[in-house]
Design an enzyme around this catalytic site. Structure first.
Site, PDB file in Angstrom:
ATOM      1  N   ILE A   1      -4.911 -40.136  21.752  1.00 14.59           N
ATOM      2  CA  ILE A   1      -4.265 -39.492  20.608  1.00 14.59           C
ATOM      3  C   ILE A   1      -3.393 -38.359  21.144  1.00 14.59           C
ATOM      4  O   ILE A   1      -3.897 -37.300  21.502  1.00 14.59           O
ATOM      5  CB  ILE A   1      -5.317 -38.935  19.614  1.00 14.59           C
TER       6      ILE A   1
ATOM      7  N   ARG B   1       1.156 -32.926  29.507  1.00 13.83           N
ATOM      8  CA  ARG B   1       0.802 -33.008  28.085  1.00 13.83           C
ATOM      9  C   ARG B   1       1.648 -34.056  27.381  1.00 13.83           C
ATOM     10  O   ARG B   1       2.783 -34.317  27.775  1.00 13.83           O
ATOM     11  CB  ARG B   1       1.055 -31.666  27.378  1.00 13.83           C
TER      12      ARG B   1
ATOM     13  N   GLY C   1      -8.209 -31.742  20.859  1.00 15.65           N
ATOM     14  CA  GLY C   1      -7.629 -30.894  19.818  1.00 15.65           C
ATOM     15  C   GLY C   1      -6.225 -30.537  20.217  1.00 15.65           C
ATOM     16  O   GLY C   1      -5.405 -31.422  20.461  1.00 15.65           O
ATOM     17  N   GLU C   2      -5.963 -29.276  20.324  1.00 12.84           N
ATOM     18  CA  GLU C   2      -4.622 -28.817  20.703  1.00 12.84           C
ATOM     19  C   GLU C   2      -4.787 -27.725  21.760  1.00 12.84           C
ATOM     20  O   GLU C   2      -5.274 -26.637  21.472  1.00 12.84           O
ATOM     21  CB  GLU C   2      -3.890 -28.326  19.449  1.00 12.84           C
ATOM     22  N   SER C   3      -4.366 -28.054  22.972  1.00  3.50           N
ATOM     23  CA  SER C   3      -4.622 -27.153  24.091  1.00  3.50           C
ATOM     24  C   SER C   3      -3.909 -25.814  23.937  1.00  3.50           C
ATOM     25  O   SER C   3      -4.419 -24.777  24.382  1.00  3.50           O
ATOM     26  CB  SER C   3      -4.206 -27.815  25.403  1.00  3.50           C
TER      27      SER C   3
ATOM     28  N   HIS D   1     -10.719 -40.209  24.213  1.00  4.38           N
ATOM     29  CA  HIS D   1     -11.764 -39.599  23.374  1.00  4.38           C
ATOM     30  C   HIS D   1     -13.005 -40.477  23.232  1.00  4.38           C
ATOM     31  O   HIS D   1     -13.207 -41.076  22.172  1.00  4.38           O
ATOM     32  CB  HIS D   1     -11.202 -39.363  21.965  1.00  4.38           C
TER      33      HIS D   1
ATOM     34  N   CYS E   1      -9.129 -34.913  26.616  1.00  2.00           N
ATOM     35  CA  CYS E   1      -7.771 -34.765  26.074  1.00  2.00           C
ATOM     36  C   CYS E   1      -7.297 -33.309  26.196  1.00  2.00           C
ATOM     37  O   CYS E   1      -6.980 -32.875  27.295  1.00  2.00           O
ATOM     38  CB  CYS E   1      -7.733 -35.304  24.650  1.00  2.00           C
TER      39      CYS E   1
ATOM     40  N   GLU F   1     -15.808 -39.587  22.476  1.00  2.00           N
ATOM     41  CA  GLU F   1     -16.664 -39.022  21.423  1.00  2.00           C
ATOM     42  C   GLU F   1     -16.403 -39.634  20.057  1.00  2.00           C
ATOM     43  O   GLU F   1     -17.201 -39.438  19.138  1.00  2.00           O
ATOM     44  CB  GLU F   1     -16.497 -37.490  21.372  1.00  2.00           C
TER      45      GLU F   1
HETATM   46  N1  GLN Z   1      -1.472 -33.090  22.723  1.00  2.00           N
HETATM   47  C1  GLN Z   1      -2.628 -32.243  22.648  1.00  2.00           C
HETATM   48  C2  GLN Z   1      -2.489 -30.996  23.509  1.00  2.00           C
HETATM   49  O1  GLN Z   1      -1.529 -30.771  24.120  1.00  2.00           O
HETATM   50  C3  GLN Z   1      -3.896 -32.974  23.049  1.00  2.00           C
HETATM   51  C4  GLN Z   1      -4.237 -34.027  22.025  1.00  2.00           C
HETATM   52  C5  GLN Z   1      -5.701 -34.289  21.872  1.00  2.00           C
HETATM   53  O2  GLN Z   1      -6.567 -33.536  22.336  1.00  2.00           O
HETATM   54  N2  GLN Z   1      -5.988 -35.344  21.153  1.00  2.00           N
HETATM   55  O3  GLN Z   1      -3.413 -30.243  23.567  1.00  2.00           O
END
Ligand code: GLN
Length: 213
Positions: A155, A126, A65-67, A192, A97, A194
């Protein structure tokens, strides 16, 4: 084709005959995909958004997702400290990720004030693949999972820039950059599994959960 593995020993050690209790951190990101894979392997899956829900599981997946968002939400909801304690007490955790970013002891290219939970003795950068190649797919050798390569989807993925003495690389790109690591009860992958029908990382993780539960 990827073979779907069933967890052969699901249920062993649990009085009620269920599989291991595995939570998926569901603050943000692709937690549903992880829940599906884990349930397919026989785990009893629950979504974790609150400290009480964390306390009820034998293992945890932190999704992609987005950390930066996951970090903010986990602090806002009072989950960051319970998560850190659980990790240091040995709760098995698998991060993909953004989840790997959350597990890293040290972050590069984090936003100001971004914090990780830590646990993995690694430095993680990142968005390491830049704008030209933010998303790509490749085959990876992962000796710990057997001879068949892993089809890995990246991704906007991070890369493990350095692996400290506590952690062990599980996979690297052809250029040598590490994209999967393990450290005792913790696993992190830049990609990923999953979303590709690749169940072996989750099965490997469930073995850690079962041996601790
Ligand atoms: N770029 C995202 C982050 O910094 C990670 C991307 C992902 O989980 N697919 O969290």
């Amino acid at each position: 084709m990827t073979t779907t593995l069933r967890s052969g020993s699901a249920g062993a050690g649990h009085e009620d005959g269920g599989g291991p209790r595995v939570g998926v951190l569901a603050l943000q990101g692709d937690f549903r995909e992880h829940a599906r894979v884990l349930a397919g392997l026989g785990a009893r899956v629950s979504l974790v958004r609150r400290p009480e829900e964390l306390a009820a599981v034998d293992g945890l997946v932190i999704p992609g997702g987005e950390s930066t968002v996951m970090d903010k939400l986990s602090r806002t909801f009072g989950l960051a400290d319970p998560l850190k304690s659980a990790i240091s007490e040995g709760l098995p955790v698998y991060g993909t990720c953004a989840g790997l970013i959350m597990l890293a002891d040290t972050l590069l290219d984090a936003i100001p004030d971004q914090q990780s939970l830590g646990g993995l003795d690694v430095v993680v950068r990142r968005n390491a693949f830049g704008s030209q190649n933010q998303s790509f797919e490749t085959e990876l050798d992962v000796p710990a999972l057997g001879a068949e390569p892993v089809h890995a989807v990246f991704i906007r993925g991070p890369v493990v820039e350095s692996v400290g003495p506590g952690a062990t690389p599980l996979a690297a790109l052809a250029d040598g950059r590490v994209v999967a690591v393990e450290q005792e009860h913790l696993i992190g992958t830049s990609f990923h599994p999953e979303i590709t029908g690749e169940y072996r990382f989750h099965a490997y993780f469930l073995d850690k959960v079962r041996s601790r539960a």
